[in-house]
Enzyme design. Structure first.
Site, PDB file in Angstrom:
ATOM      1  N   GLU A   1     -23.810  51.999 -33.403  1.00 24.80           N
ATOM      2  CA  GLU A   1     -23.163  51.775 -32.105  1.00 24.80           C
ATOM      3  C   GLU A   1     -21.703  51.372 -32.335  1.00 24.80           C
ATOM      4  O   GLU A   1     -21.358  50.855 -33.410  1.00 24.80           O
ATOM      5  CB  GLU A   1     -23.957  50.673 -31.372  1.00 24.80           C
ATOM      6  CG  GLU A   1     -23.398  50.170 -30.070  1.00 24.80           C
ATOM      7  CD  GLU A   1     -23.404  51.184 -28.934  1.00 24.80           C
ATOM      8  OE1 GLU A   1     -22.972  52.323 -29.161  1.00 24.80           O
ATOM      9  OE2 GLU A   1     -23.785  50.805 -27.819  1.00 24.80           O
ATOM     10  N   ASP A   2     -20.857  51.605 -31.346  1.00 23.50           N
ATOM     11  CA  ASP A   2     -19.454  51.210 -31.496  1.00 23.50           C
ATOM     12  C   ASP A   2     -19.261  49.720 -31.275  1.00 23.50           C
ATOM     13  O   ASP A   2     -18.590  49.040 -32.039  1.00 23.50           O
ATOM     14  CB  ASP A   2     -18.552  52.023 -30.548  1.00 23.50           C
ATOM     15  CG  ASP A   2     -18.987  51.957 -29.087  1.00 23.50           C
ATOM     16  OD1 ASP A   2     -20.035  51.357 -28.785  1.00 23.50           O
ATOM     17  OD2 ASP A   2     -18.262  52.517 -28.236  1.00 23.50           O
TER      18      ASP A   2
ATOM     19  N   ASP B   1     -13.157  54.334 -25.893  1.00 21.73           N
ATOM     20  CA  ASP B   1     -12.247  54.885 -24.885  1.00 21.73           C
ATOM     21  C   ASP B   1     -12.080  53.943 -23.703  1.00 21.73           C
ATOM     22  O   ASP B   1     -12.709  52.900 -23.604  1.00 21.73           O
ATOM     23  CB  ASP B   1     -12.769  56.248 -24.400  1.00 21.73           C
ATOM     24  CG  ASP B   1     -14.135  56.137 -23.733  1.00 21.73           C
ATOM     25  OD1 ASP B   1     -14.509  55.042 -23.301  1.00 21.73           O
ATOM     26  OD2 ASP B   1     -14.827  57.162 -23.646  1.00 21.73           O
TER      27      ASP B   1
ATOM     28  N   LYS C   1     -19.304  41.307 -29.677  1.00 22.07           N
ATOM     29  CA  LYS C   1     -18.655  40.215 -28.927  1.00 22.07           C
ATOM     30  C   LYS C   1     -19.663  39.080 -28.739  1.00 22.07           C
ATOM     31  O   LYS C   1     -20.399  39.069 -27.738  1.00 22.07           O
ATOM     32  CB  LYS C   1     -18.203  40.711 -27.553  1.00 22.07           C
ATOM     33  CG  LYS C   1     -17.195  41.847 -27.557  1.00 22.07           C
ATOM     34  CD  LYS C   1     -16.834  42.230 -26.113  1.00 22.07           C
ATOM     35  CE  LYS C   1     -16.057  43.503 -26.025  1.00 22.07           C
ATOM     36  NZ  LYS C   1     -15.884  43.997 -24.640  1.00 22.07           N
TER      37      LYS C   1
ATOM     38  N   GLY D   1     -18.710  56.659 -28.188  1.00 25.57           N
ATOM     39  CA  GLY D   1     -17.897  55.630 -28.833  1.00 25.57           C
ATOM     40  C   GLY D   1     -18.065  55.493 -30.334  1.00 25.57           C
ATOM     41  O   GLY D   1     -17.125  55.165 -31.040  1.00 25.57           O
TER      42      GLY D   1
ATOM     43  N   PHE E   1     -11.527  43.591 -23.614  1.00 28.79           N
ATOM     44  CA  PHE E   1     -11.781  45.029 -23.643  1.00 28.79           C
ATOM     45  C   PHE E   1     -10.912  45.679 -24.698  1.00 28.79           C
ATOM     46  O   PHE E   1      -9.712  45.441 -24.752  1.00 28.79           O
ATOM     47  CB  PHE E   1     -11.506  45.654 -22.272  1.00 28.79           C
ATOM     48  CG  PHE E   1     -12.022  47.051 -22.164  1.00 28.79           C
ATOM     49  CD1 PHE E   1     -13.378  47.293 -22.004  1.00 28.79           C
ATOM     50  CD2 PHE E   1     -11.162  48.130 -22.245  1.00 28.79           C
ATOM     51  CE1 PHE E   1     -13.865  48.589 -21.922  1.00 28.79           C
ATOM     52  CE2 PHE E   1     -11.635  49.428 -22.170  1.00 28.79           C
ATOM     53  CZ  PHE E   1     -12.991  49.661 -22.006  1.00 28.79           C
TER      54      PHE E   1
ATOM     55  N   ASP F   1     -21.637  44.354 -26.431  1.00 25.23           N
ATOM     56  CA  ASP F   1     -20.976  43.429 -25.504  1.00 25.23           C
ATOM     57  C   ASP F   1     -22.050  42.501 -24.924  1.00 25.23           C
ATOM     58  O   ASP F   1     -22.410  41.502 -25.529  1.00 25.23           O
ATOM     59  CB  ASP F   1     -20.270  44.281 -24.443  1.00 25.23           C
ATOM     60  CG  ASP F   1     -19.454  43.484 -23.469  1.00 25.23           C
ATOM     61  OD1 ASP F   1     -19.156  42.320 -23.740  1.00 25.23           O
ATOM     62  OD2 ASP F   1     -19.084  44.028 -22.409  1.00 25.23           O
TER      63      ASP F   1
END
Ligand code: 5GP
Length: 214
Positions: A100-101, A161, A132, A46, A154, A104
């Protein structure tokens, strides 16, 4: 609006907003790491686009390496972190910055940061392009440097992806997404449905699509 895997996505963050956020993060890292030589660890898949953009603005002597881990199936976290490509470098005594992408729940980064500390890293910090806050369950995984905070929906595009697909944002369907009209307010880092924004170049790869969460 477009549909992938039975979900509705709308464009929510523009190419220029992404690049502005990347520059902001790079500047903070450049200032904080003066005199040090950090080792960046990019978390595949990611984060590959974010890492590539971020590194263009890093002015420090540094190294980069890659790991691959997976905790998601489709749009759900499995709660278990699988290391698919393990770390190759010796991190002992190094100032490590994980790229990191998205953070969460934080379970992936909580586990990985602890692993790096156990391996003897001098310091371990985290930059995540997206974060988030409402989903975070592991406080220690809150990224010190993040691009944008988003609601607990999401999101795909810019390397993120859905079941290994649609990460690039080159598909013609992206154009359909643009017609939906969604704005991003990056000043108070809230992303939401809003008025129609001006059109962006549909062939740039830097679009985020986000579920219709409102
Ligand atoms: P966490 O461990 O913080 O719950 O989840 C982090 C990982 O889950 C990310 O590295 C990413 O692979 C995946 N992930 C979490 N949220 C999203 C999302 O909104 N979109 C995509 N594509 N992946 C996500």
């Amino acid at each position: 609006m477009v549909r992938y895997e039975g979900m509705e996505f709308v464009e929510s963050i523009s190419a220029s907003e992404i690049q502005e956020a990347v520059r902001r993060v790079a500047q903070a890292i450049n200032e904080d790491y003066v005199g040090r030589e950090p080792l960046f660890v990019c978390v595949l898949n990611g984060a590959f686009m974010y890492a590539s953009d971020l590194m263009k603005h890093i002015k420090l002597p540094c190294e980069i390496t890659f790991v691959r881990m997976k905790s998601y199936e489709g749009t759900e976290t499995t709660g278990k972190v699988n290391m698919l490509i393990p770390l190759q470098e010796d991190v002992k005594g190094r100032d490590v910055i994980i790229i990191e992408d998205i953070v969460d729940t934080g379970i992936t980064m909580h586990a990985f940061m602890n692993e790096l500390r156990d391996l003897g890293a001098n310091s371990v910090e985290l930059t995540s392009f997206l974060y988030k806050p409402e989903s975070l369950r592991y406080e220690d995984a809150k990224p010190k440097y993040y691009g944008l905070a988003i609601p607990p929906a999401f999101i795909i595009g810019y390397g993120l992806d859905i079941n290994e697909k649609e990460a690039n944002g080159y598909t013609p369907l992206m154009l359909a997404a643009m017609l939906c009209g969604c704005t991003t307010n990056t000043t108070n880092t809230k992303v939401g449905r809003g008025e129609q924004t001006s059109c962006h170049n549909p062939y740039q790869q830097c679009y985020y699509l986000i579920t219709d969460f409102i």
